[in-house]
Design a protein around this motif. Structure first.
Motif, PDB file in Angstrom:
ATOM      1  N   ALA A   1       0.848  -1.203   0.000  1.00  0.00           N
ATOM      2  CA  ALA A   1       0.000   0.000   0.000  1.00  0.00           C
ATOM      3  C   ALA A   1       0.879   1.247   0.000  1.00  0.00           C
ATOM      4  CB  ALA A   1      -0.917   0.004   1.212  1.00  0.00           C
TER       5      ALA A   1
ATOM      6  N   TYR B   1     -12.572   4.901  -7.120  1.00  0.00           N
ATOM      7  CA  TYR B   1     -11.806   3.694  -6.800  1.00  0.00           C
ATOM      8  C   TYR B   1     -11.800   2.765  -8.004  1.00  0.00           C
ATOM      9  CZ  TYR B   1     -16.413   1.533  -6.016  1.00  0.00           C
ATOM     10  OH  TYR B   1     -17.696   1.072  -6.164  1.00  0.00           O
TER      11      TYR B   1
ATOM     12  N   MET C   1     -10.893  -0.247   0.109  1.00  0.00           N
ATOM     13  CA  MET C   1      -9.866   0.764   0.368  1.00  0.00           C
ATOM     14  C   MET C   1     -10.499   2.141   0.571  1.00  0.00           C
ATOM     15  SD  MET C   1      -7.335  -0.670  -2.578  1.00  0.00           S
ATOM     16  CE  MET C   1      -6.467   0.875  -2.816  1.00  0.00           C
TER      17      MET C   1
ATOM     18  N   ILE D   1      -4.695   6.165  -2.221  1.00  0.00           N
ATOM     19  CA  ILE D   1      -4.007   4.918  -1.890  1.00  0.00           C
ATOM     20  C   ILE D   1      -3.970   4.038  -3.129  1.00  0.00           C
ATOM     21  CG2 ILE D   1      -3.952   2.837  -0.452  1.00  0.00           C
ATOM     22  CD1 ILE D   1      -5.578   4.226   1.630  1.00  0.00           C
TER      23      ILE D   1
ATOM     24  N   VAL E   1      -2.944   0.068  -3.780  1.00  0.00           N
ATOM     25  CA  VAL E   1      -2.500  -1.202  -3.216  1.00  0.00           C
ATOM     26  C   VAL E   1      -2.094  -2.114  -4.373  1.00  0.00           C
ATOM     27  CG1 VAL E   1      -3.093  -3.264  -1.898  1.00  0.00           C
ATOM     28  CG2 VAL E   1      -3.868  -1.025  -1.108  1.00  0.00           C
TER      29      VAL E   1
ATOM     30  N   TYR F   1      -7.222  -6.264   1.229  1.00  0.00           N
ATOM     31  CA  TYR F   1      -7.079  -4.892   0.718  1.00  0.00           C
ATOM     32  C   TYR F   1      -7.382  -3.858   1.809  1.00  0.00           C
ATOM     33  CZ  TYR F   1      -6.101  -6.157  -4.104  1.00  0.00           C
ATOM     34  OH  TYR F   1      -5.487  -6.617  -5.249  1.00  0.00           O
ATOM     35  N   SER F   2      -8.344  -4.151   2.667  1.00  0.00           N
ATOM     36  CA  SER F   2      -8.636  -3.247   3.784  1.00  0.00           C
ATOM     37  C   SER F   2      -7.450  -3.167   4.735  1.00  0.00           C
ATOM     38  CB  SER F   2      -9.879  -3.726   4.546  1.00  0.00           C
ATOM     39  OG  SER F   2     -11.027  -3.707   3.740  1.00  0.00           O
TER      40      SER F   2
ATOM     41  N   ALA G   1      -4.576  -1.198   3.169  1.00  0.00           N
ATOM     42  CA  ALA G   1      -4.851   0.238   3.198  1.00  0.00           C
ATOM     43  C   ALA G   1      -4.604   0.813   4.594  1.00  0.00           C
ATOM     44  CB  ALA G   1      -6.280   0.512   2.748  1.00  0.00           C
TER      45      ALA G   1
END
Length: 219
Positions: A25, A68, A82, A96, A98, A116-117, A120
């Motif tokens: 990230a 996004y 994210m 961001i 990733v 992914y969360s 981030a």
């Protein structure tokens, strides 16, 4: 103008590994969509051999612009999570990317969302996040008899003195948070029996960065 908001002062990079897949990230501050898209393109060039370069960005004091991309991952498993991290952390004017290098094991939609969360959040954790506060540069003029009282009032509220000029009188420039401006002016009027001159200057945003008050930009 918001009373205050959080943003990225200095970007950072974080990484997690999930079932041998690497998630890198990269976070930066941005102030326009053009700036955000240039950053995304730069990351795609830097990580040209990656499996995916997913992104999310938010711009505006009220998150007016939100974008996004899942970049080939199953819909809703990358960019949106994210973006949700940025919104959930109340971050403004930030982007961001990733980057994922596939490790050979499928994670499933739930696993991708979590990965992914988490990536981030790791990127934000490696960045310098600040709270921008609106303030006013207040110019004060006083004789030496009123100086001590003004210094006491400003000191009690932790107000930063930007400049002082000593001649036959004293001129002080102070950075006063907007939400206490009228109260501070009233205290100075009372404390100096109305003898201190006061003039409001530019409005600006300021923040505490590593223990120091930094003026960021004019409003």
């Amino acid at each position: 103008m918001l009373s205050q908001y959080k943003t990225v002062y200095k970007g950072g990079e974080g990484e997690i590994v999930e079932k041998k897949s690497r998630f890198i990230a990269t976070v930066v501050p941005v102030h326009s969509e053009e700036e955000a898209l240039k950053f995304v393109e730069a990351m795609k060039k830097k990580y040209w051999n990656a499996t995916h370069n997913c992104y999310a960005y938010v711009i505006g004091e009220n998150h007016e612009l939100q974008r996004y991309s899942d970049d080939g991952e199953p819909g809703g498993t990358a960019g949106k999570p994210m973006l949700d991290v940025l919104i959930g952390e109340e971050i403004h004017n930030a982007a961001i990317v990733v980057t994922r290098y596939f490790g050979g094991t499928l994670l499933g939609t739930g696993g991708l969302v979590r990965a992914y969360s988490a990536a981030a959040k790791q990127g934000l954790a490696s960045s310098v996040i600040i709270t921008k506060n609106p303030g006013v540069k207040l110019r004060l003029a006083t004789d030496y008899a009123g100086l001590g009282k003004i210094q006491y009032i400003l000191g009690q509220r932790g107000i930063k003195i930007l400049d002082s000029i000593y001649t036959d009188k004293v001129e002080i420039a102070a950075l006063v948070p907007l939400d206490v401006l009228e109260a501070v002016k009233a205290e100075i009027r009372e404390g100096t029996n109305g003898q201190a001159g006061m003039e409001e200057g530019e409005q600006c945003y300021f923040a505490e960065v590593q223990g120091e008050i930094v003026i960021l930009d004019q409003v």
